[in-house]
Write a protein that holds these residues in place. Sequence first.
Motif, PDB file in Angstrom:
ATOM      1  N   SER A 144      44.411  53.603 -61.835  1.00  0.00           N
ATOM      2  CA  SER A 144      44.349  52.464 -62.750  1.00  0.00           C
ATOM      3  C   SER A 144      43.560  52.874 -63.981  1.00  0.00           C
ATOM      4  O   SER A 144      42.499  53.515 -63.865  1.00  0.00           O
ATOM      5  CB  SER A 144      43.668  51.256 -62.086  1.00  0.00           C
ATOM      6  OG  SER A 144      44.418  50.809 -60.980  1.00  0.00           O
ATOM      7  N   ALA A 161      44.863  46.311 -64.771  1.00  0.00           N
ATOM      8  CA  ALA A 161      45.591  47.431 -64.168  1.00  0.00           C
ATOM      9  C   ALA A 161      45.445  47.424 -62.653  1.00  0.00           C
ATOM     10  O   ALA A 161      46.406  47.726 -61.919  1.00  0.00           O
ATOM     11  CB  ALA A 161      45.083  48.752 -64.749  1.00  0.00           C
ATOM     12  N   ARG A 162      44.265  47.076 -62.173  1.00  0.00           N
ATOM     13  CA  ARG A 162      44.032  47.075 -60.726  1.00  0.00           C
ATOM     14  C   ARG A 162      44.797  45.964 -60.017  1.00  0.00           C
ATOM     15  O   ARG A 162      44.984  46.017 -58.794  1.00  0.00           O
ATOM     16  CB  ARG A 162      42.536  46.966 -60.446  1.00  0.00           C
ATOM     17  CG  ARG A 162      41.829  48.315 -60.548  1.00  0.00           C
ATOM     18  CD  ARG A 162      40.363  48.215 -60.296  1.00  0.00           C
ATOM     19  NE  ARG A 162      39.798  49.507 -59.889  1.00  0.00           N
ATOM     20  CZ  ARG A 162      38.510  49.806 -59.930  1.00  0.00           C
ATOM     21  NH1 ARG A 162      37.630  48.911 -60.379  1.00  0.00           N
ATOM     22  NH2 ARG A 162      38.085  50.984 -59.526  1.00  0.00           N
ATOM     23  N   SER A 222      50.339  52.932 -59.948  1.00  0.00           N
ATOM     24  CA  SER A 222      49.511  53.419 -61.046  1.00  0.00           C
ATOM     25  C   SER A 222      49.917  52.679 -62.316  1.00  0.00           C
ATOM     26  O   SER A 222      51.113  52.507 -62.592  1.00  0.00           O
ATOM     27  CB  SER A 222      49.710  54.927 -61.239  1.00  0.00           C
ATOM     28  OG  SER A 222      49.229  55.634 -60.111  1.00  0.00           O
ATOM     29  N   SER A 223      48.933  52.204 -63.071  1.00  0.00           N
ATOM     30  CA  SER A 223      49.250  51.451 -64.284  1.00  0.00           C
ATOM     31  C   SER A 223      48.073  51.510 -65.253  1.00  0.00           C
ATOM     32  O   SER A 223      46.955  51.893 -64.891  1.00  0.00           O
ATOM     33  CB  SER A 223      49.593  49.995 -63.966  1.00  0.00           C
ATOM     34  OG  SER A 223      48.456  49.321 -63.453  1.00  0.00           O
TER      35      SER A 223
END
Length: 436
Positions: free
Chosen positions: A295, A318-319, A325-326
């Motif tokens: 993240s 993101a989390r 994954s981001s």
Amino acid sequence: MLIRVAVITPEDFAPRITAHAEHFNDIKFTTYIYRNPMECETLVQQIQDCDVLLFAGPLPYYYGTRRSTRKQQLPSVYIPSDEYTLTLNLGHILLNREEGLRFLSVDTPKQRYLEQAVAEWQLDSSGWHVKDYSQIVDGEGTPFDPEDMIRFHRENFECGRSNLILTSVDYVYERLRLLDIPCINMIVPEKSIRETVARAAHFGQLMISENAQIAVGLAAINQLEEGGGTQPNAGIMLQQMLLDLGKETDASIQQLGLDQFIIYGTRGSIEQMTRNFTQMPAMGNMEDLFGVSISMGFGFGMTAKEAEAHARIGLFHARKQERNSSAFLVTHEKEVIGPLSANSKTFHLKSENRDLLHVAEQTGMSVATISKLSAFIKLRRENSFTATDLAEYLQLSRRSAERVLKKMVNHQFIVPVGEEQPYRQGRPRAVYRINF
């Protein structure tokens, strides 16, 4: 700091643009020459080390940006071919050409430009033959076809319907001259060139200023399986990948713990790292190798503290993308962009305008979109517009703009007030007014 402007232009017109460099101490022109404006789509892809794209007219702008990712990456301007330009050219013909204006064959981006110029001169245009290519400015209507345009002018002249051609396209002018057809290449006012160069310089300064903003990034490792501890090898691999990214983008990388890293740089370095906010930095195959996801949160600000606070907001979003994954990015204006990909969405974290918040709440639309709608009307002289006008301003497809309008109309924040008939062809277009 030097502003690098790429000038996309016909060869004989280039000196008129680059001559304005002497009025700016911090501007550098590099010219890219085309013969037919349809070549600009390929030409733009060859441009490197540039801050702003400056096109010699609306046609090269249209072909140079309609499919190119450069449209999103770089500010672009073009020298207009508008009612002011047509007014100047009609006056020139009236004063300098023995053919006069009685039997004229003319092409123009929009029919309305010519109508306004005719009204200014109080002319009789009943003997004129006009061809527009409104698709490049309206997104619909008559498409641009240079061969068809040449045929149009040639037939008008050979059949005696016109004795002089006024064209806004250099390529058409060159072809007609080879056929010995009396033809005038539309004169571009010096004022229009000067104002466009000044606009390019302004956009360049703004972009350079934004790129110098402080940026902070946070990268964290997430276990995909519950109960699994953080694997040291995953941290080592992530650190190495971030260090490699830092070398490429002149950013500094520090380790906060076994599973978290912080990145210090500028907005420009993060734009480079994320390919202008269109993708998450490459993190290899961490999921397959170690059973973890990555993240990342990026933040911009006027101070390091502000940028880091925004990065933590980005990391939080993101989390929330579980098991993937981001990366998310938060700008100085608290605009959230993400997850970073070719189809990133954008929204604002806050707004202090209660009316805009009420509209956003009622329609379920983002505050960013409502704010843009409000700004759209403030920039116009009158509160009326079509879906095409809105799509052009919001940089959406017409269909997407129509979806926005439908939501707003359903809640009576936008109301239909009439119809507009496009020139020559096409269905009537609804005209709207904002009601908030």
